[in-house]
Enzyme design. Structure first.
Site, mmCIF file in Angstrom:
data_model
loop_
_atom_site.group_PDB
_atom_site.id
_atom_site.type_symbol
_atom_site.label_atom_id
_atom_site.label_comp_id
_atom_site.label_asym_id
_atom_site.label_seq_id
_atom_site.Cartn_x
_atom_site.Cartn_y
_atom_site.Cartn_z
ATOM 1 N N GLU A 18 -2.872 11.168 2.602
ATOM 2 C CA GLU A 18 -3.957 10.941 3.559
ATOM 3 C C GLU A 18 -3.999 12.172 4.454
ATOM 4 O OE1 GLU A 18 -5.055 6.592 5.053
ATOM 5 O OE2 GLU A 18 -3.083 7.230 5.734
ATOM 6 N N GLU A 31 0.848 -1.195 0.000
ATOM 7 C CA GLU A 31 0.000 0.000 0.000
ATOM 8 C C GLU A 31 0.881 1.241 0.000
ATOM 9 O OE1 GLU A 31 -3.107 0.189 2.971
ATOM 10 O OE2 GLU A 31 -3.007 2.383 3.062
#
Length: 251
Positions: free
Chosen positions: A131, A126
């Protein structure tokens, strides 16, 4: 030398291009509060708008008495959207770039990230190019450990207040430069995180960042990391101007 190999400019009003994007549906991950549905994403004025709304909708997976967080809520109180190029578009190595504006209210969790096409998470790898939650901008890389569904993280957090006045009112450019040796994550040309691929290996010795990855963009609310959204003003938008992928040309 980089060459543009794929671009999504979101120029055509209406639903996102189905040749590039598919939608996640329902309660998906991280015990988040939003119910994902396609109707919360649209192209408007050459931007992709992902909109989180406070609205009550029936949860089709509801099971009375269930202990499963995806099933024990009869109604969702928040809706949003999550888009993915899984099964449609994927790339191994290159420069991935997004120009976007995010809402930084408490409780919101926008993201621009990739997952490897092969393997179970987190052994597929990932990469969180962007974010944001709880006042922090994050740039993360994760891979597998000996414990199933438990990731090894290289995570860098940048406090919102360090980014400058009126930062949240503007569009910014997030970028990943990824090659055979390393992953570098940037915002507005500022390096946030670097991960050497030689250190990012699963217990079997394989590196999940030496395979194609696909892109995800989503706006989550609450859950394990998003925070308390009781005072958040809805509807709220995650606005994406473009997403582009470049790859190095062979000289």
């Amino acid at each position: 030398m980089y060459k543009l190999v794929w671009a999504e400019e979101f120029d055509k009003p209406g639903p996102p291009n189905p040749k590039n994007w598919k939608f996640e549906t329902g309660f998906v991950r991280n015990e988040e509060h939003q119910f994902y549905q396609a109707q919360n994403a649209r192209c408007e004025k050459s931007n992709l708008i992902i909109e989180a709304r406070r609205e009550s909708i029936k949860n089709p997976a509801f099971k009375s008495g269930s202990n499963n967080w995806r099933e024990n809520r009869e109604f969702a109180e928040i809706t949003s959207a999550s888009l993915s190029t899984s099964g449609l578009q994927s790339w191994q190595y290159g420069r991935f770039e997004m120009r976007a504006k995010i809402d930084t209210q408490l409780g919101l969790w926008p993201a621009f990230w990739t997952l490897g096409t092969e393997g179970e998470w987190p052994s597929n790898g990932e990469i969180d190019i962007m974010e944001f939650y709880r006042g922090q901008l994050l740039a993360n890389v994760a891979w597998g450990t000996k414990q199933r569904w438990n990731a090894k993280w290289n995570s860098k957090k940048t406090p919102l207040e360090s980014l400058g006045r009126d930062w949240t009112k503007k569009f910014h450019v997030w970028r990943m430069d990824w090659d055979e040796t390393a992953i570098e994550l940037f915002v507005d040309n500022r390096l946030l995180n670097r991960t050497e691929l030689a250190t990012a290996t699963n217990p079997d010795g394989k590196c999940p960042f030496k395979q194609p990855h696909y892109i995800l963009v989503n706006l989550a609310v609450g859950g394990q990391n998003g925070g308390d959204f009781s005072q958040t003003k809805f509807p709220t938008r995650y606005e994406i101007d473009y997403i582009r992928v470049y790859q190095k040309t062979v000289v």
